[in-house]
Motif scaffolding. Structure first.
Motif, PDB file in Angstrom:
ATOM      1  N   ALA A  80       2.719  -5.518   2.507  1.00 25.35           N
ATOM      2  CA  ALA A  80       1.689  -6.354   3.002  1.00 25.35           C
ATOM      3  C   ALA A  80       1.661  -6.676   4.434  1.00 25.35           C
ATOM      4  O   ALA A  80       2.845  -7.238   4.861  1.00 25.35           O
ATOM      5  N   GLY A  81       0.518  -6.716   5.170  1.00 21.81           N
ATOM      6  CA  GLY A  81       0.656  -7.024   6.575  1.00 21.81           C
ATOM      7  C   GLY A  81       1.224  -6.016   7.602  1.00 21.81           C
ATOM      8  O   GLY A  81       0.777  -6.317   8.822  1.00 21.81           O
ATOM      9  N   GLU A  82       1.804  -5.000   7.071  1.00 22.12           N
ATOM     10  CA  GLU A  82       1.966  -3.950   8.104  1.00 22.12           C
ATOM     11  C   GLU A  82       0.632  -3.022   8.551  1.00 22.12           C
ATOM     12  O   GLU A  82       0.015  -2.757   7.536  1.00 22.12           O
ATOM     13  N   GLY A  83       0.728  -2.617   9.695  1.00 23.56           N
ATOM     14  CA  GLY A  83      -0.368  -1.859  10.060  1.00 23.56           C
ATOM     15  C   GLY A  83      -0.455  -0.475   9.483  1.00 23.56           C
ATOM     16  O   GLY A  83       0.338   0.169   9.251  1.00 23.56           O
ATOM     17  N   ILE A  84      -1.750  -0.365   8.667  1.00 22.49           N
ATOM     18  CA  ILE A  84      -2.030   1.245   8.285  1.00 22.49           C
ATOM     19  C   ILE A  84      -2.428   1.871   9.312  1.00 22.49           C
ATOM     20  O   ILE A  84      -2.221   3.009   9.477  1.00 22.49           O
ATOM     21  N   SER A 128      -0.507   5.269  11.355  1.00 24.54           N
ATOM     22  CA  SER A 128      -1.532   5.611  10.643  1.00 24.54           C
ATOM     23  C   SER A 128      -0.966   6.408   9.022  1.00 24.54           C
ATOM     24  O   SER A 128       0.354   6.412   8.773  1.00 24.54           O
ATOM     25  N   PRO A 129      -1.963   6.467   8.244  1.00 27.16           N
ATOM     26  CA  PRO A 129      -1.468   6.718   6.929  1.00 27.16           C
ATOM     27  C   PRO A 129      -0.726   8.071   6.824  1.00 27.16           C
ATOM     28  O   PRO A 129       0.060   8.371   5.752  1.00 27.16           O
ATOM     29  N   TYR A 130      -1.282   9.168   7.682  1.00 26.32           N
ATOM     30  CA  TYR A 130      -0.864  10.468   7.533  1.00 26.32           C
ATOM     31  C   TYR A 130      -0.110  11.055   8.901  1.00 26.32           C
ATOM     32  O   TYR A 130      -0.590  10.373   9.662  1.00 26.32           O
ATOM     33  N   PHE A 139       0.808  -1.203  -0.128  1.00 25.64           N
ATOM     34  CA  PHE A 139       0.008   0.002   0.064  1.00 25.64           C
ATOM     35  C   PHE A 139       0.861   1.260   0.058  1.00 25.64           C
ATOM     36  O   PHE A 139       2.128   1.117   0.363  1.00 25.64           O
ATOM     37  N   HIS A 140       0.453   2.261  -0.649  1.00 24.90           N
ATOM     38  CA  HIS A 140       1.449   3.397  -0.628  1.00 24.90           C
ATOM     39  C   HIS A 140       0.398   4.727  -0.045  1.00 24.90           C
ATOM     40  O   HIS A 140      -0.816   4.868  -0.378  1.00 24.90           O
ATOM     41  N   THR A 141       1.354   5.388   0.882  1.00 22.66           N
ATOM     42  CA  THR A 141       0.483   6.849   1.135  1.00 22.66           C
ATOM     43  C   THR A 141       1.406   7.939   0.929  1.00 22.66           C
ATOM     44  O   THR A 141       2.619   7.465   0.837  1.00 22.66           O
ATOM     45  N   VAL A 142       0.862   9.360   0.996  1.00 21.64           N
ATOM     46  CA  VAL A 142       1.780  10.358   0.448  1.00 21.64           C
ATOM     47  C   VAL A 142       3.028  10.505   1.768  1.00 21.64           C
ATOM     48  O   VAL A 142       4.063  10.880   1.328  1.00 21.64           O
ATOM     49  N   HIS A 143       2.729  10.317   2.998  1.00 15.67           N
ATOM     50  CA  HIS A 143       3.550  10.509   3.883  1.00 15.67           C
ATOM     51  C   HIS A 143       4.337   9.147   4.274  1.00 15.67           C
ATOM     52  O   HIS A 143       5.651   9.527   4.551  1.00 15.67           O
ATOM     53  N   ARG A 144       3.719   8.091   4.298  1.00 20.25           N
ATOM     54  CA  ARG A 144       4.686   6.960   4.841  1.00 20.25           C
ATOM     55  C   ARG A 144       5.418   6.176   3.592  1.00 20.25           C
ATOM     56  O   ARG A 144       6.135   5.439   3.785  1.00 20.25           O
ATOM     57  N   GLY A 145       4.883   6.654   2.442  1.00 19.87           N
ATOM     58  CA  GLY A 145       5.211   5.810   1.274  1.00 19.87           C
ATOM     59  C   GLY A 145       4.799   4.630   1.243  1.00 19.87           C
ATOM     60  O   GLY A 145       3.768   4.272   1.466  1.00 19.87           O
TER      61      GLY A 145
END
Length: 214
Positions: free
Chosen positions: A80-84, A109-111, A70-76
């Motif tokens: 798979a399997g890592e907490g979002i 968190s995503p951000y 998965f990709h987010t603007v802050h965490r990059g």
């Protein structure tokens, strides 16, 4: 999708395309034995603790994971399997379910900005868990005033508080000869389908003459 775009019914129709079938309550139910693939898991765990000072701590935790990167603007990149979302909400309450302290923690968190709203949950102090509690907290933390996931945790945390505290207190009061009078309807009665005052379980537990006084 740009954050300024509002997901309206019109936009949904554009995304679905002109050949998308119209929704209807008359449509047949889908088959239940179709092969499926796990993509997302949300785990909610709630625990109730009795403190040595006579208070209680009710702790709820939430973990969201996906089976694909998965990709987010802050965490990059998020494997798979890592907490979002990995969040915890802990309430300290007394015997009357009055909230004496509240702590919210966002570990993942995503951000980056998600954790900034944690302090808002200090406003829970002074509230009592009881009828109307869920509606009240949804109003308090609606929209940008709270975190969707922390607010969702308050529902199971509240029911866990009741399950943690009431049975032990009831048992201790009965042992001390301080049980409820026959005039009082026990809090669990009429709280769900199984415990309807006219149902089999309540009839087995309380005599008809006691039920007639509620």
């Amino acid at each position: 999708m740009d954050s300024k775009v509002r997901f309206t019914p019109e936009l949904a129709a554009q995304v679905a395309g002109p050949d998308a079938p119209a929704t209807s309550a008359a449509q047949p139910r889908p088959a239940r034995d179709v092969p499926r693939r796990l993509t997302h898991t949300r785990e909610v765990v709630c625990r109730g603790y009795e403190r040595e000072d006579g208070l209680w701590e009710i702790e709820g935790s939430l973990l969201d994971t996906k089976t694909y990167p998965f990709h987010t603007v802050h965490r990059g990149h998020i494997p798979a399997g890592e907490g979002i979302h990995r969040m915890t909400l802990c309430l300290t309450v007394d015997n009357d379910l009055l909230i004496r302290d509240a702590r919210a923690l966002t570990e993942q968190s995503p951000y980056r900005v998600c954790s900034e709203v944690n302090a808002a949950y200090d406003a829970l102090v002074g509230l009592r868990i009881g009828p109307g509690f869920t509606r009240r907290v949804k109003e308090m933390f609606a929209g940008v005033k709270g975190c969707t996931h922390l607010t969702e945790l308050l529902g199971p945390v509240a029911t866990t508080a009741f399950q943690t505290i009431w049975p032990l207190l009831a048992e201790r009061r009965e042992a001390a000869g301080q049980g409820m009078s026959g005039e009082e309807k026990p809090p669990l009665v009429d709280g769900c389908h199984a415990l309807s005052r006219d149902g089999e379980i309540v009839a087995m537990r309380w005599p008809a003459e006691v039920r007639a006084r509620w």
